[in-house]
Design a protein around this motif. Sequence first.
Motif, PDB file in Angstrom:
ATOM      1  N   GLY A 398       1.029 -19.670 -16.913  1.00 58.70           N
ATOM      2  CA  GLY A 398       0.765 -20.303 -15.631  1.00 58.70           C
ATOM      3  C   GLY A 398       1.988 -20.654 -14.817  1.00 58.70           C
ATOM      4  O   GLY A 398       1.876 -21.321 -13.788  1.00 58.70           O
ATOM      5  N   TRP A 399       3.177 -20.201 -15.249  1.00 60.58           N
ATOM      6  CA  TRP A 399       4.398 -20.378 -14.471  1.00 60.58           C
ATOM      7  C   TRP A 399       4.951 -19.023 -14.050  1.00 60.58           C
ATOM      8  O   TRP A 399       4.758 -18.030 -14.738  1.00 60.58           O
ATOM      9  CB  TRP A 399       5.474 -21.095 -15.293  1.00 60.58           C
ATOM     10  N   VAL A 411      16.837 -19.337 -14.985  1.00 60.28           N
ATOM     11  CA  VAL A 411      17.265 -20.012 -13.762  1.00 60.28           C
ATOM     12  C   VAL A 411      16.293 -21.121 -13.390  1.00 60.28           C
ATOM     13  O   VAL A 411      16.678 -22.273 -13.190  1.00 60.28           O
ATOM     14  CB  VAL A 411      17.403 -19.003 -12.601  1.00 60.28           C
ATOM     15  N   THR A 412      15.009 -20.778 -13.323  1.00 55.69           N
ATOM     16  CA  THR A 412      14.009 -21.775 -12.934  1.00 55.69           C
ATOM     17  C   THR A 412      12.624 -21.224 -13.224  1.00 55.69           C
ATOM     18  O   THR A 412      12.464 -20.042 -13.550  1.00 55.69           O
ATOM     19  CB  THR A 412      14.137 -22.125 -11.433  1.00 55.69           C
ATOM     20  N   LYS A 413      11.629 -22.071 -13.104  1.00 56.87           N
ATOM     21  CA  LYS A 413      10.247 -21.612 -13.100  1.00 56.87           C
ATOM     22  C   LYS A 413       9.480 -22.397 -12.055  1.00 56.87           C
ATOM     23  O   LYS A 413       9.861 -23.513 -11.675  1.00 56.87           O
ATOM     24  CB  LYS A 413       9.597 -21.735 -14.481  1.00 56.87           C
ATOM     25  N   SER A 414       8.411 -21.819 -11.579  1.00 57.24           N
ATOM     26  CA  SER A 414       7.646 -22.417 -10.491  1.00 57.24           C
ATOM     27  C   SER A 414       6.805 -23.583 -10.974  1.00 57.24           C
ATOM     28  O   SER A 414       6.701 -23.853 -12.174  1.00 57.24           O
ATOM     29  CB  SER A 414       6.721 -21.360  -9.881  1.00 57.24           C
ATOM     30  N   VAL A 418      -1.853 -22.477 -12.113  1.00 53.74           N
ATOM     31  CA  VAL A 418      -3.206 -22.672 -12.652  1.00 53.74           C
ATOM     32  C   VAL A 418      -3.217 -24.002 -13.400  1.00 53.74           C
ATOM     33  O   VAL A 418      -2.162 -24.507 -13.796  1.00 53.74           O
ATOM     34  CB  VAL A 418      -3.612 -21.529 -13.621  1.00 53.74           C
ATOM     35  N   PRO A 419      -4.393 -24.590 -13.617  1.00 57.15           N
ATOM     36  CA  PRO A 419      -4.449 -25.815 -14.431  1.00 57.15           C
ATOM     37  C   PRO A 419      -3.946 -25.556 -15.845  1.00 57.15           C
ATOM     38  O   PRO A 419      -4.141 -24.475 -16.398  1.00 57.15           O
ATOM     39  CB  PRO A 419      -5.948 -26.160 -14.430  1.00 57.15           C
ATOM     40  N   PRO A 436      -4.091 -22.534 -19.510  1.00 51.78           N
ATOM     41  CA  PRO A 436      -4.620 -21.171 -19.650  1.00 51.78           C
ATOM     42  C   PRO A 436      -4.518 -20.695 -21.090  1.00 51.78           C
ATOM     43  O   PRO A 436      -3.672 -21.171 -21.854  1.00 51.78           O
ATOM     44  CB  PRO A 436      -3.728 -20.335 -18.743  1.00 51.78           C
ATOM     45  N   GLY A 437      -5.393 -19.722 -21.430  1.00 45.54           N
ATOM     46  CA  GLY A 437      -5.425 -19.193 -22.777  1.00 45.54           C
ATOM     47  C   GLY A 437      -5.096 -17.719 -22.795  1.00 45.54           C
ATOM     48  O   GLY A 437      -4.310 -17.222 -21.982  1.00 45.54           O
ATOM     49  N   ILE A 438      -5.734 -17.003 -23.693  1.00 42.16           N
ATOM     50  CA  ILE A 438      -5.403 -15.599 -23.927  1.00 42.16           C
ATOM     51  C   ILE A 438      -5.613 -14.714 -22.694  1.00 42.16           C
ATOM     52  O   ILE A 438      -4.948 -13.698 -22.531  1.00 42.16           O
ATOM     53  CB  ILE A 438      -6.224 -15.071 -25.127  1.00 42.16           C
TER      54      ILE A 438
END
Length: 599
Positions: A398-399, A411-414, A418-419, A436-438
């Motif tokens: 989810g990132w 460097v970074t992640k957003s 998603v929840p 999030p899952g699979i």
Amino acid sequence: MNKPLIRQLFSYLSLASVSLLLACTQLSKPTSASAGNTDWPSYGLNLQAQRFSPLSNINEQNVSQLQPAWNFNTGVKATFQATPIVVNGVMYVSLPFNHVLALDAATGKQLWKYTHDRKADWPMCCGPANRGVAVSEGRVFIGTVDARLIALDASTGKKLWDIDVAANQVNTEQQNTLNSSDPNKTRKVTGGTGVGIAMAPVVFKNKVIIGITGVGYGLHIDNPTSDAPLGAVIGVTGRYGRPGFLAAFDVSDGHQVWQFDTIPAKDWEGKFTTKTADGSYFERDIPAEKAALKEYPDAAIFGGGSAWSTPAIDADTNTLYFGTGNPSPQMNDVSRPGDNLYTVSLVALDTETGQYKWHYQQVPHDLWGYDLASPPVLFHYQHQGKTIPVVGQASKTGWFYVHDRVTGQFVTKSEAFVPQHNLFKKPGPQGTVVYPGILGGANWSPVSVDERQHKIFVAAMHSPIKYTVHETEASNGRKPMRYAASEPTDDARWGLLSAIDSQTGKIAWQLKTEQPLIGGVLSTAGGLLFCGEGNGRFAAYASRTGKALWHYQSAYGVNAPPITYQVNGEQYIAVVSGGNSLFGFKQGDSILTFKLPKN
């Protein structure tokens, strides 16, 4: 005057005139641009895989007038994931089961069809879908579900060469090992470990590059109903699978140039990492894992690490970037102690030799099926007062991750797009709901990057998954055996279409859709973003704001990446529509194209 000399002089003048005439003819011959043609020549449009088109004839002001140009029904109704390729006014499309069509991109007229003769005894790990072809040097290249790489003549569809990429040297999980009380023991199995190819190839410097999938897949249990997502994925303790790989083959005859195995020959246990550079923490019993090394010394030879998505390539540095899949056994870590390098990683290789440059493992010792399924993308980023080349990847977790392209440094992640709940929580016998899952997060759907707006567009999903650890009954002196299962819950599922500010990582805007988004996006210089849904809705949005501007209703799920191209000055939007069986989206066989009405 000497007559022979005069004749010789006229001869020279005639040759010069002809040469001048030929030169002028060549200069005046329309190029692709001057003829009003713009191709979509590669899976991600360009080697950077940005899926951003400079075409703007179709734009925010007139997209509401978009109408069907031509539709083509292929006759193969099955999960359809292909990105059409358009070169010199011809569209090349890979169909489910690896058939290939060549169509006139302006009219949809069929030019030729290649029908793939699949090996009857070859187990398909992952269904019949294919992500697309590559076109170069007058050839069309396709990887197949039976692990072959095939070259076709681009003008006729005639097969030029056909090679086996990998021997099917894998052991597969057995459904009869499950508990007798487990309802999955008697349900239909639709897939499991088995070597195949799903990705679209990419061609660079006379090499066609492609990787294998399915080497750590786990048992896939059929959907409980036709409109439901995948029933379950089960990872059984044991010696299943093999190492995955990415390899380069010569375009002329298919001989292998290099191969990179996604599981290292030694030290695949790594450093027993519990925290990664991006700040993620992993709950692990390190002493128990180290003790298990003695019991499972050869675990790496069944290690998994599928290569699911087409690499992005930095042509200036001869570097390619690709993501790897989960370790084997899927979700079940008893027999694979350690970090399980290089699974669930972004990997950088030298394009000419296949030599390792760097990797970043998003999820060491993965227990959740967090493959790096979405293709990497290359762009530029402002970092500490400098513009640096970076590689980004939208994850199942989810990132959106960003790395220095040269060093691999995180460097970074957003912000999470998603929840997130119970992320990286180790499942147990009582079951743990994770999201999030699979399924993701961002699954295999390609992103699009608009560097002018500093935006990254991501199609993703919210789909809660319950992870449960089981143990079989002891019998006939045999020890109990462990297996792990991931199953969808009864919670609501939906899709999320996000615009991420590439400089800040913040969500610029986000739309919630009725169904999980799987398939990918397209952005254009006309200020538009195109995306499809499993209910058949194919829509255009204002890329700056997310405002819905136009839509078309297909009879089948639109679960593939859109493209755009131009022929004779007219811009077209195209997408395949054939649904996705894993998500319960209606399957079909349509190739859809759209353009503006003529004045």
